[in-house]
Design an enzyme around this catalytic site. Structure first.
Site, mmCIF file in Angstrom:
data_model
loop_
_atom_site.group_PDB
_atom_site.id
_atom_site.type_symbol
_atom_site.label_atom_id
_atom_site.label_comp_id
_atom_site.label_asym_id
_atom_site.label_seq_id
_atom_site.Cartn_x
_atom_site.Cartn_y
_atom_site.Cartn_z
ATOM 1 N N HIS A 86 0.798 -1.227 0.000
ATOM 2 C CA HIS A 86 0.000 0.000 0.000
ATOM 3 C C HIS A 86 0.831 1.277 0.000
ATOM 4 O O HIS A 86 0.345 2.326 -0.388
ATOM 5 C CB HIS A 86 -1.000 -0.032 1.150
ATOM 6 C CG HIS A 86 -2.097 -0.988 0.856
ATOM 7 N ND1 HIS A 86 -2.094 -2.278 1.319
ATOM 8 C CD2 HIS A 86 -3.181 -0.855 0.074
ATOM 9 C CE1 HIS A 86 -3.147 -2.891 0.845
ATOM 10 N NE2 HIS A 86 -3.823 -2.066 0.090
ATOM 11 N N GLU A 144 -11.053 -11.180 -3.856
ATOM 12 C CA GLU A 144 -9.601 -11.031 -3.686
ATOM 13 C C GLU A 144 -9.001 -12.167 -2.860
ATOM 14 O O GLU A 144 -7.813 -12.173 -2.582
ATOM 15 C CB GLU A 144 -9.260 -9.673 -3.088
ATOM 16 C CG GLU A 144 -9.967 -9.316 -1.802
ATOM 17 C CD GLU A 144 -9.640 -7.888 -1.329
ATOM 18 O OE1 GLU A 144 -8.720 -7.259 -1.866
ATOM 19 O OE2 GLU A 144 -10.323 -7.429 -0.399
ATOM 20 N N ASP A 179 -4.590 -8.456 -4.005
ATOM 21 C CA ASP A 179 -4.634 -9.478 -2.959
ATOM 22 C C ASP A 179 -4.861 -10.868 -3.557
ATOM 23 O O ASP A 179 -4.359 -11.862 -3.031
ATOM 24 C CB ASP A 179 -5.734 -9.157 -1.935
ATOM 25 C CG ASP A 179 -5.224 -8.186 -0.880
ATOM 26 O OD1 ASP A 179 -4.085 -8.378 -0.420
ATOM 27 O OD2 ASP A 179 -5.945 -7.241 -0.539
ATOM 28 N N CYS A 203 -10.432 -3.716 -9.976
ATOM 29 C CA CYS A 203 -9.914 -2.494 -9.344
ATOM 30 C C CYS A 203 -8.523 -2.713 -8.755
ATOM 31 O O CYS A 203 -8.007 -1.862 -8.049
ATOM 32 C CB CYS A 203 -10.881 -1.957 -8.302
ATOM 33 S SG CYS A 203 -11.185 -3.082 -6.947
#
Ligand code: PEP
Ligand code: MG
Length: 572
Positions: free
Chosen positions: A191, A436, A460, A507
């Site tokens: 992240h 995910e 993920d 996404c």
């Protein structure tokens, strides 16, 4: 030096070597019955600090020559200070004797040691003071779990260099001041990397030996596309940089022209290009590139860099800006996805260290355990739904019961608000899930029967399918979304959504990578959500494609089991 180029672009600026000493240290007293817990907390911070240093040491093994020796020596000295040292003994005595919190005890102990070393007037000991301060600051940072405060106030034109930056640290960077940053630790899909891309700050992570041989004020050139960091570049390198900068500017102007053009394939198939929002400041960028909606609002920003979780009204205020800003275009709001590499100080009371954070109490699991957290978020989303179309997205779903439970909380929250006379979205917003976790992808048919939409979280999904930590630079070379196992899960989920006639989007980061565009279209995906800065390039790519070609390519890719061949097919 080379590392992982995680956020493209070139940056030239003056080095700021992250100074952990700039931390603000809280001070408070400890009740007699809390001493044991405080000592445990300190011991935990010592353990974590040792772990971080060992990790840095492992990385420095890749260095060569005198630099390797010097770094190894320094890290060994720091490690020694975290084992039976005067510093540790002093802190423990102060927590016990003075009944103060651990971070305050560390600060006082460091000052005292520094003073006594300084009094001895010995050059060797004077040099050790800096080491003790560095180790002490690491301890304080791990104890307070807060980013260092100086980070938001760096002077314009700074290039920030640090051992490691957390996503919360990165969120504090001001892109108008920080030209670029580089760290010694961190993987390409974590992240911190995503945050860098969303801020549009060129960044290189996982750069071995970064902090050796660089000082404050050195000129640093970061190439976030190539993954290189150059300290005090030569005039030839600077000339090359200038030429590349001009090419990049020209390319950007060309991409800007695309804004007016529809997002359709060569054969006229409309593709919806939406924006992912990591921070509210990206709203302006999303509208600038004419995003068709917000496909993913990562609401973690609401909880980061603050002491307490935000109240319902505060959440409403922040989300309203997004819904109003999108002026009738849909906004997909994901409930809290804290855990793993994303941690928030404001939730320190309910998140705990887990032996396996990526598999632990995170995301929807945390929200369902701490109902007020979920109810507050859902209430805020329901309230902003009056002002424009919103969708609710649930992260890390692995079982149907999580969807059912959340839906029940949603319905109950809506009833409570209605009974109190509060205006909320009517009908209730669609409730969808992130696909995910491999288990969710494999059970996509069952989920499709109970969910209103799917959003494929390929970041993920890749991490969990291949058992590779997306934020760990040591295994970054193994992280590959083009692995046939991951692609099969994407295909499987897309087909399940199409059969059930529910919307599906991608996404994860691949949605913003033009290399993947034909493959995703060929697999049936018609909505892609990405960092706003990636949108023009993806639009440019899809306007050159025909759907028939894309379907043919997807067919060829899905027949392959060799990752290199798949990769070559995408480049063809
Ligand atoms: C993903 O996992 O692909 C995703 C979009 O969610 P995040 O990156 O926030 O985990
Ligand atoms: Mg995810």
């Amino acid at each position: 030096m080379t590392g992982l180029g995680v956020s493209p672009g070139l940056a030239l600026g003056s080095a700021h070597v992250s100074d952990l000493a700039a931390l603000s240290v809280p001070e408070y007293s400890i009740a007699p019955d809390e001493t044991g817990a405080e000592l445990d907390r300190f011991e935990e911070a010592v353990g974590l600090s040792r772990h971080q240093l060992l990790k840095l040491k492992e990385k420095s093994a890749a260095l060569h020559g005198p630099a390797a020796e010097e770094v190894g020596y320094l890290l060994d000295a720091h490690l020694a200070m975290l084992t039976h040292s005067r510093l540790l003994r002093g802190v423990v005595t102060r927590i016990r004797g003075q009944a103060i919190n651990a971070e305050a005890a560390v600060r006082i102990e460091i000052d005292e040691i520094a003073e006594s070393f300084a009094l001895m007037g010995d050059a060797y000991l004077a040099a050790r003071i800096d080491d003790i301060r560095v180790v002490g600051s690491r301890l304080i940072r791990n104890l307070t779990k807060t980013p260092f405060t100086a980070i938001g106030k760096l002077p314009t034109g700074t290039v920030l260099l640090a051992d490691e930056l957390t996503p919360a640290d990165t969120a504090l960077l001001d892109p108008t001041r920080v030209a670029g940053f580089a760290t010694a630790l961190g993987g390409a899909e974590g992240h911190t990397a995503i945050m860098a891309r969303s801020l549009g700050i060129p960044a290189v992570l996982g750069c071995v030996g970064l902090l050796q041989g660089v000082g404050p004020g050195d000129v640093v050139l970061i190439n976030g596309s190539a993954g290189t960091v150059t300290i005090n570049p030569s005039s030839a390198t600077l000339a090359k940089y200038e030429a590349e900068r001009i090419v990049a500017l020209r390319e950007k102007r060309q991409l800007d022209l695309l804004r007016q053009l529809p997002s359709i394939t060569r054969d006229g198939v409309a593709i919806e290009l939406q924006a992912n929002l990591e921070l509210p400041r990206e709203l302006a960028q999303a509208t600038e590139v004419d995003a068709a909606g917000i496909g993913l609002v990562r609401t973690e920003f609401l909880f980061m860099n603050r002491k307490d979780p935000p109240r319902e009204d505060e959440q409403v205020e922040a989300l309203l800006l997004l819904v109003r800003g999108m002026a009738g275009r849909p906004v997909t709001i994901r409930t809290l996805d804290i855990g793993g590499d994303k941690l928030a100080y404001s939730l320190r009371g309910i998140t705990s260290d887990s032996p396996n954070p990526a598999l632990g109490l995170r995301a929807i699991r945390l929200s369902l355990k701490y109902r007020p957290l979920l109810e507050t978020q859902l209430a805020a989303i329901l309230r902003v739904g009056v002002e424009g179309p919103v969708r609710i997205l649930l992260p890390m779903i692995s079982s149907l019961s999580e969807v059912r439970e959340t839906r029940a909380v949603l319905v109950a929250t809506a009833e409570r608000l209605r009974a109190a006379g509060v205006r909320i979205a009517d009908p209730l917003p669609p409730l969808g899930i992130m696909i995910e976790v491999p288990g969710a992808a494999l059970a996509a048919d069952a989920f499709a029967a109970e969910c209103d939409f799917f959003a494929l979280g390929t970041n993920d999904l890749t991490q969990y399918t291949l058992a590779i930590d997306r934020g760990d630079d040591q295994v970054a070379h193994l992280y590959n979304t083009l692995h046939p196992a991951v692609l099969r899960l994407i295909q499987f989920s897309a087909e399940a959504a199409l059969r059930a006639r529910i919307p599906i989007s991608v996404c994860g980061e691949i949605a913003g990578d033009p290399r993947f565009t034909p493959l995703l279209l060929g697999l049936g995906i018609r909505t892609l959500s990405m960092a706003p800065a990636s949108l023009p390039r993806v639009k440019q790519r899809l306007r050159t494609l025909s759907l028939a070609e894309a379907v043919r390519l997807a067919g060829q890719v899905m027949n392959q089991s060799d990752e290199r061949r798949i990769s070559a097919l995408l480049d063809y």
